[in-house]
Motif scaffolding. Structure first.
Motif, short mmCIF file in Angstrom:
data_model
loop_
_atom_site.label_atom_id
_atom_site.label_comp_id
_atom_site.label_asym_id
_atom_site.label_seq_id
_atom_site.Cartn_x
_atom_site.Cartn_y
_atom_site.Cartn_z
N TYR A 17 -141.46 64.49 -95.02
CA TYR A 17 -140.33 64.10 -94.20
C TYR A 17 -140.12 65.13 -93.12
O TYR A 17 -140.61 66.25 -93.20
N VAL A 18 -139.41 64.74 -92.09
CA VAL A 18 -139.06 65.65 -91.01
C VAL A 18 -137.57 65.91 -91.09
O VAL A 18 -136.76 64.99 -91.00
N SER A 19 -137.23 67.18 -91.30
CA SER A 19 -135.81 67.50 -91.44
C SER A 19 -135.11 67.38 -90.09
O SER A 19 -135.71 67.56 -89.04
N HIS A 20 -133.85 67.04 -90.12
CA HIS A 20 -133.09 66.92 -88.89
C HIS A 20 -131.66 67.37 -89.13
O HIS A 20 -131.18 67.39 -90.27
N LYS A 21 -131.03 67.75 -88.05
CA LYS A 21 -129.64 68.19 -88.15
C LYS A 21 -128.73 66.97 -88.26
O LYS A 21 -128.77 66.08 -87.42
N VAL A 22 -127.96 66.91 -89.32
CA VAL A 22 -127.03 65.80 -89.51
C VAL A 22 -125.78 66.04 -88.68
O VAL A 22 -125.12 67.06 -88.81
N GLU A 23 -125.48 65.10 -87.80
CA GLU A 23 -124.33 65.25 -86.91
C GLU A 23 -123.11 64.50 -87.43
O GLU A 23 -121.98 64.94 -87.25
N HIS A 24 -123.34 63.34 -88.04
CA HIS A 24 -122.24 62.53 -88.58
C HIS A 24 -122.67 61.89 -89.89
O HIS A 24 -123.76 61.34 -89.98
N LEU A 25 -121.81 61.95 -90.87
CA LEU A 25 -122.07 61.29 -92.15
C LEU A 25 -120.93 60.33 -92.47
O LEU A 25 -119.81 60.51 -91.98
N ALA A 26 -121.23 59.33 -93.26
CA ALA A 26 -120.21 58.37 -93.69
C ALA A 26 -120.34 58.15 -95.19
O ALA A 26 -121.41 58.33 -95.77
N GLU A 27 -119.26 57.77 -95.82
CA GLU A 27 -119.27 57.47 -97.25
C GLU A 27 -119.99 56.15 -97.51
O GLU A 27 -120.13 55.31 -96.61
N ASN A 28 -120.42 55.95 -98.74
CA ASN A 28 -121.06 54.69 -99.13
C ASN A 28 -119.95 53.67 -99.45
O ASN A 28 -119.70 53.34 -100.60
N ILE A 29 -119.32 53.17 -98.40
CA ILE A 29 -118.19 52.24 -98.55
C ILE A 29 -118.67 50.89 -99.12
O ILE A 29 -117.99 50.27 -99.93
N LEU A 30 -119.84 50.47 -98.70
CA LEU A 30 -120.38 49.18 -99.17
C LEU A 30 -120.55 49.18 -100.69
O LEU A 30 -120.24 48.19 -101.35
N ASP A 31 -121.04 50.29 -101.22
CA ASP A 31 -121.16 50.49 -102.67
C ASP A 31 -121.88 49.33 -103.36
O ASP A 31 -121.46 48.87 -104.42
N ARG A 32 -122.95 48.85 -102.75
CA ARG A 32 -123.80 47.78 -103.29
C ARG A 32 -123.06 46.46 -103.50
O ARG A 32 -123.50 45.61 -104.28
N ASP A 33 -121.98 46.26 -102.79
CA ASP A 33 -121.27 44.97 -102.83
C ASP A 33 -121.84 44.12 -101.71
O ASP A 33 -121.33 44.13 -100.59
N PHE A 34 -122.91 43.38 -102.00
CA PHE A 34 -123.65 42.66 -100.98
C PHE A 34 -123.13 41.25 -100.73
O PHE A 34 -123.78 40.46 -100.05
N PRO A 140 -130.67 44.48 -99.86
CA PRO A 140 -131.07 43.26 -99.15
C PRO A 140 -131.88 43.53 -97.88
O PRO A 140 -132.78 42.75 -97.54
N MET A 141 -131.59 44.64 -97.20
CA MET A 141 -132.37 44.98 -96.01
C MET A 141 -133.80 45.33 -96.41
O MET A 141 -134.77 44.88 -95.80
N GLU A 142 -133.94 46.14 -97.46
CA GLU A 142 -135.26 46.48 -97.97
C GLU A 142 -135.98 45.22 -98.46
O GLU A 142 -137.19 45.08 -98.30
N GLY A 143 -135.21 44.30 -99.06
CA GLY A 143 -135.79 43.04 -99.51
C GLY A 143 -136.34 42.23 -98.36
O GLY A 143 -137.40 41.60 -98.48
N PHE A 144 -135.63 42.24 -97.23
CA PHE A 144 -136.11 41.51 -96.05
C PHE A 144 -137.41 42.12 -95.54
O PHE A 144 -138.35 41.40 -95.18
N ALA A 187 -133.27 38.14 -102.34
CA ALA A 187 -133.13 38.71 -103.67
C ALA A 187 -133.19 40.23 -103.55
O ALA A 187 -134.04 40.77 -102.85
N ILE A 188 -132.26 40.91 -104.20
CA ILE A 188 -132.19 42.36 -104.08
C ILE A 188 -133.25 42.99 -104.96
O ILE A 188 -133.26 42.79 -106.17
N PRO A 189 -134.18 43.74 -104.37
CA PRO A 189 -135.24 44.35 -105.17
C PRO A 189 -134.70 45.50 -106.00
O PRO A 189 -133.67 46.08 -105.66
N THR A 190 -135.41 45.83 -107.07
CA THR A 190 -135.01 46.99 -107.87
C THR A 190 -135.41 48.26 -107.13
O THR A 190 -136.25 48.22 -106.20
N GLU A 191 -134.87 49.38 -107.56
CA GLU A 191 -135.21 50.65 -106.93
C GLU A 191 -136.70 50.94 -107.08
O GLU A 191 -137.34 51.43 -106.16
N GLU A 192 -137.28 50.58 -108.23
CA GLU A 192 -138.70 50.80 -108.47
C GLU A 192 -139.56 49.97 -107.50
O GLU A 192 -140.55 50.44 -106.96
N GLU A 193 -139.15 48.73 -107.25
CA GLU A 193 -139.87 47.86 -106.32
C GLU A 193 -139.83 48.41 -104.90
O GLU A 193 -140.82 48.37 -104.18
#
Length: 199
Positions: A17-34, A140-144, A187-193
């Motif tokens: 991976y290529v490290s980068h300076k994080v300028e803005h972060l956000a919480e996981n508000i979606l929390d897998r509620d698709f 779902p994005m990864e599934g697409f 269909a939401i894939p598993t983390e392993e998939e």
């Protein structure tokens, strides 16, 4: 080994991976509620990579609407950079619901940049981010991406970016308007998939 003067050659593990300076972060508000009842309520976004036969890479940025189960914006480029993501975002700014539309991304450099944060603020969006190393948070994005590659990319040979772009356009039109399956094939894939696909 020490007595015989033999030393083992140890290969250093390379960073993938290529490290980068994080300028803005956000919480996981979606929390897998698709689940989303209405269009433009919850959006997912990400970038995926394709390799052409000559070894060059082509990148696709897309936004998936969980309410309509459609790709509502996409952009291709030879570079995986801020302009690619920002050009994708420009396609939805007239349709978002101020103060209501949530956009979820991973923590890639484009999504943690000042430029992306400005788009979020200017359009009064709610920004949600996946947790570190939790690609299932954007399932779902990864599934697409998986569906796109299995049903389009893996079935053809791509020598030029122009031909790839044409087939991406055709597939997204098909996915949005003709591909009628349960939950539009999201269909939401598993983390392993997911880890298998990106390995």
């Amino acid at each position: 080994m020490k007595i015989m003067g033999i030393k083992a050659v140890i290969r250093r593990k390379r960073k993938n991976y290529v490290s980068h300076k994080v300028e803005h972060l956000a919480e996981n508000i979606l929390d897998r509620d698709f689940w989303a009842e209405n269009p433009m309520e919850k959006l997912l976004t990400d970038v995926t990579e394709f390799k052409l036969t000559n070894g060059t890479k082509r990148y696709l940025s897309a936004i998936l609407d969980l309410g309509s189960k459609k790709i509502v914006a996409y952009q291709t480029s030879n570079r995986n950079d801020n302009p690619l993501v920002l050009d994708t975002m420009k396609q939805i700014t007239d349709d978002v619901k101020l103060g209501t539309t949530l956009i979820h991304s991973d923590r890639g450099s484009q999504y943690t940049s000042h430029a992306f944060n400005k788009v979020v603020e200017d359009n009064d969006l709610i920004h949600s981010m996946s947790r570190v190393s939790k690609c299932i948070d954007n399932g779902p994005m990864e599934g697409f991406w998986g569906t796109l590659k299995v049903e389009m990319f893996n079935l053809d040979t791509f020598d030029t970016p122009e031909y790839l772009d044409q087939k991406i356009k055709e597939y997204i039109e098909f996915f949005n308007n003709e591909r009628v399956t349960l939950e539009m094939g999201l269909a939401i894939p598993t983390e392993e998939e997911i880890l298998e696909k990106i390995a």
